[in-house]
Design an enzyme around this catalytic site. Structure first.
Site, PDB file in Angstrom:
ATOM      1  N   ASP A   6     -31.640   3.500  30.814  1.00 25.16           N
ATOM      2  CA  ASP A   6     -31.587   3.293  32.433  1.00 25.16           C
ATOM      3  C   ASP A   6     -32.829   4.016  32.962  1.00 25.16           C
ATOM      4  O   ASP A   6     -33.555   3.557  34.021  1.00 25.16           O
ATOM      5  CB  ASP A   6     -30.174   3.623  33.045  1.00 25.16           C
ATOM      6  N   SER A  55     -24.130 -33.038  16.069  1.00 26.87           N
ATOM      7  CA  SER A  55     -22.937 -32.070  15.847  1.00 26.87           C
ATOM      8  C   SER A  55     -22.411 -32.197  14.532  1.00 26.87           C
ATOM      9  O   SER A  55     -23.030 -32.762  13.671  1.00 26.87           O
ATOM     10  CB  SER A  55     -21.716 -32.640  16.764  1.00 26.87           C
ATOM     11  N   LYS A 115     -18.512 -20.538  12.254  1.00 32.58           N
ATOM     12  CA  LYS A 115     -18.894 -21.495  13.466  1.00 32.58           C
ATOM     13  C   LYS A 115     -18.400 -20.755  14.595  1.00 32.58           C
ATOM     14  O   LYS A 115     -17.157 -20.652  14.902  1.00 32.58           O
ATOM     15  CB  LYS A 115     -17.967 -22.576  13.252  1.00 32.58           C
ATOM     16  N   LYS A 120     -23.548 -25.553   4.747  1.00 29.85           N
ATOM     17  CA  LYS A 120     -24.764 -26.393   4.726  1.00 29.85           C
ATOM     18  C   LYS A 120     -25.580 -26.336   3.280  1.00 29.85           C
ATOM     19  O   LYS A 120     -25.418 -25.140   2.870  1.00 29.85           O
ATOM     20  CB  LYS A 120     -25.955 -25.933   5.666  1.00 29.85           C
ATOM     21  N   LYS A 132     -12.672 -26.076   9.957  1.00 30.62           N
ATOM     22  CA  LYS A 132     -12.069 -25.626  10.870  1.00 30.62           C
ATOM     23  C   LYS A 132     -11.166 -24.896  10.520  1.00 30.62           C
ATOM     24  O   LYS A 132     -10.315 -25.110   9.849  1.00 30.62           O
ATOM     25  CB  LYS A 132     -11.531 -26.832  11.881  1.00 30.62           C
ATOM     26  N   CYS A 141       2.381 -34.850  51.586  1.00 32.06           N
ATOM     27  CA  CYS A 141       2.553 -33.929  50.667  1.00 32.06           C
ATOM     28  C   CYS A 141       1.154 -33.024  50.510  1.00 32.06           C
ATOM     29  O   CYS A 141       0.264 -33.733  50.275  1.00 32.06           O
ATOM     30  CB  CYS A 141       2.841 -34.429  49.363  1.00 32.06           C
TER      31      CYS A 141
END
Ligand code: IVH
Length: 676
Positions: A44, A89, A123, A298, A322, A440
């Site tokens: 800092d 994807s 993942k 992969k 998954k 309402c």
């Protein structure tokens, strides 16, 4: 101090550059290598020194100074970025057998008898991002978007300290697109939600939503407050002299350039070793400070990856294995009924808060009464709640043995819990509704939210909390009232400054110019979504024509059956709806007249799009087709002229095959429109 100052005066530029380099190095050591060399306080202090000096000599502030990570002026909107190499994807697998089959396919394609070399990676469950470095300098960061086009979130990405603003090392490519996952660590997520809870603000459902929400801030100063992190897992476009032959070496190279790579990554041979990796990660998962939802395998050799190629949206050389949905035991303390825009009542279970891997779950949807009866759910029951990815948690099952004698049956109320109107349930429908309509307040709120939403009037700044306040303070009872709001009304509301109030009024003013389909959609007529609103607009052309259309005439519109037609006719016959419409027109809501298009190349042809397209979003494909005169329908019927088939196409493709309707894959579709 004096000595320091005189030094600075002698050569502030050198001093600033040295401090920048020093802090950048500490950022790298701390954030990328997890190897802090100095204390936070020391860091800092260096930072403060640099800030002071740069304030004194702003001409020496460089783009890659660590002080440039605190966020820039807010944007009005994100720019669009075209990905040179699409962001794909992955196909998902859930079982060992599916992984074995994946490996088998690969060996067949490659005619390989030998074990395949795979790289196994966790993942990450966050947001995919692509960063462009030009000659080592960060020049752009874009979200995945629809895979081919994303949003420019450079300012937001720069606030992530582990993202180098300039790459380290040598042999840097001219252009390097690196891809990775931005995520919010569990601690940061919990802290954020705790603060939100204390201030009565909306919490994020899970870390992934939190990361996405933080990245999509137009004001990067807000992003800077969220402790986002990143792991890189690949590349896109690379213009470099030579590049490694294996994915694992690419990652090593990225690491040498200062990009953060996940330390759990492992190179193995054969699918069985992949499964071992899966088991190991599954066990260590709970100890990780971030969420992962599986692992990725992969093929490691890039030449083999190239040989294997792609199936539309996903590579053939990789697969996501998954993890199963996550479960936890808890008890139902109460059940409340929430009222939606159309009055539909949704039972929501209030739970004794329980952690399902880092995420506190205290509510779960029970869907409807049928579901409650089917699962035999009582208040007081011990239940298993399940959370899969970003899906809303649900009660998966009841542990009947643990039902206490005090357990209570869940009863559908006879009166709306919000406005007291009668609850109606049409025989044969699972959904019960409050009959209060716009009387309402819950329905009014939802109607306002819908009106302001993206595909409707798209009024930015009219968020959930503001809508609540407007309705509760009696400032907006109908959508038309929004256009009568005054500055004095708004600035008296909670957390509403003069500037935001003025902005909202501006937004409202400019929203008055809309389109006919948006206008129809925004009215919130039951069963009228974006697509149906478009069809209605195209068919009737003017509001006058539509207002008095009979149920029979309405059914001539493509995609409109008897139920939708009845809802539309009923809506326009209600005097209070007519009144609101008139009020909207009176305050100046308007839209350009639609031209009837009869001589366009695809006039009178109907298209259905199914699956995911890569080169354009579905909305874009629809717009393109409509601009050529075609209709775009939601379901396949004998009337369909063509079906455009993206990846992951399901039942619509099946139906098209059964009905012998011509199908176009994405490439043929592109050719088709080019050749018109
Ligand atoms: S590779 C061509 N590796 O998962 C392969 N993706 O469904 C493209 N993800 O959008 C992705 N961790 O956001 C890859 N180690 C990893 C990953 C990963 C998370 C995400 C990524 C992608 C999605 C694929």
């Amino acid at each position: 101090m004096n000595k320091k100052n005189s030094n600075n005066k002698e050569n502030p530029q050198v001093k600033i550059a040295a401090l920048q380099a020093k802090i950048n190095e500490h950022n790298y050591q701390y954030h990328v290598l997890a190897n802090p060399l100095i204390s936070d306080a020391q860091y800092d202090e260096l930072f403060e020194q640099l800030k002071e000096l740069e304030a004194q000599f702003p001409e020496f502030v460089t783009f890659d100074s660590p002080t440039q990570r605190v966020g820039a002026a807010p944007l009005k909107a994100f720019k669009e970025v075209q990905h040179d190499v699409p962001m794909l994807s992955l196909d998902n697998a859930f079982t060992d057998q599916q992984i074995e089959a994946f490996d088998q396919r690969i060996r067949e394609k490659l005619h390989s008898e030998q074990l395949i070399e795979y790289i196994c990676e966790p993942k990450l469950d966050g947001v995919a991002i692509s960063l462009r470095y030009i000659q080592g300098v960060l020049s752009q960061a874009a979200t995945r978007g629809d895979g081919s086009r994303g949003e420019d979130v450079t300012e937001n990405i720069k606030t992530i300290k582990m993202v180098p603003l300039r790459l380290r090392g040598s042999n840097l490519p001219d252009v390097l697109d690196v891809r990775g996952e931005v995520y919010l660590p569990l601690k940061g997520f919990e802290k954020f939600n705790e603060a939100a809870r204390k201030q009565g603000e909306k919490e994020f459902a899970n870390p992934r939503n939190a990361a996405a929400g933080s990245l999509r801030q137009l004001n990067s100063k807000i992003t800077a407050l969220r402790p986002l992190e990143i792991f890189f897992y690949g590349t896109g476009l690379v213009q470099a002299g030579k590049f490694p032959e294996r994915h694992s070496d690419v990652l090593k190279q990225l690491a040498d350039w200062g990009l953060r790579i996940n330390p759990l990554i492992k190179v193995v041979r054969g699918f069985e070793a992949c499964l071992q990796f899966y088991q190991k990660i599954l066990k260590t998962r709970v100890t990780l400070p971030y969420e992962i939802d599986g692992v990725v395998y992969k093929v490691n050799h890039l030449a083999l990856q190239k040989k294997l190629g792609f199936v539309t949206r996903a590579p053939r050389f990789a697969i996501a294995h998954k993890f199963p949905a996550e479960e936890a035991f808890t008890t139902i303390t109460d059940v409340e009924f929430q009222v939606g825009r159309t009055g539909a009542l949704t039972p929501v279970a209030r739970l004794t808060p329980v952690h399902v891997r880092g995420v506190t779950v205290s509510n779960a949807t029970l869907h409807n009464m049928d579901e409650i009866n089917r699962k035999d759910i009582h208040i007081g029951d011990t239940v298993i709640v399940r959370r899969a990815g970003d899906v809303i948690p649900e009660v998966f099952a009841v542990i009947k043995d643990k039902r206490p004698p005090s357990a209570k049956k869940i009863i559908m109320p006879h009166q709306c819990p919000v406005c007291g109107s009668a609850i109606e349930q049409i025989a044969g429908e699972a959904v019960a509704r409050c009959s209060g309509g716009l009387f309402c307040s819950a329905q009014r709120k939802e109607a306002l939210r819908h009106f302001a939403s993206r595909h409707a009037f798209d009024i930015e700044g009219l968020g959930e909390r503001l809508v609540d306040q407007l309705v509760e303070a009696n400032l907006a009872q109908t959508i038309a009232d929004l256009y009568h709001l005054k500055l004095e009304d708004l600035i008296n509301l909670d957390r509403m400054g003069k500037k935001s109030a003025e902005n909202l009024l501006k937004e409202l003013e400019s929203s008055k110019l809309t389109t006919f389909p948006r206008f129809l959609y925004a009215l919130g007529i039951r069963e009228v979504g974006v697509a149906t609103a478009k069809q209605l607009a195209l068919h009737f052309n003017t509001l006058e024509n539509l207002l008095d259309a009979s149920v029979e005439t309405l059914q001539n519109v493509s995609d409109v059956g008897p139920i939708v037609a009845a809802h539309v006719a009923h809506f326009f016959h209600e005097p209070h709806n007519r009144k609101v419409i008139q009020q909207l027109l009176d305050v100046g809501v308007n839209w350009p007249k639609l031209e009837k298009q009869t001589d366009l190349p695809l006039t009178s042809q109907t298209f259905v799009i199914t699956g995911t397209l890569i080169s354009m979003s579905r909305d874009e494909a629809t717009e393109r087709l409509e601009s050529l005169g075609a209709k775009v329908a939601n379901s396949v019927s004998k009337k369909t002229s063509y079906v455009i088939v993206g990846s992951d196409a399901g039942s619509k493709l099946e139906k098209a095959k059964t009905l012998n309707i011509p199908c176009l894959d994405e490439e043929s579709f592109q050719d088709f429109i080019k050749n018109l």
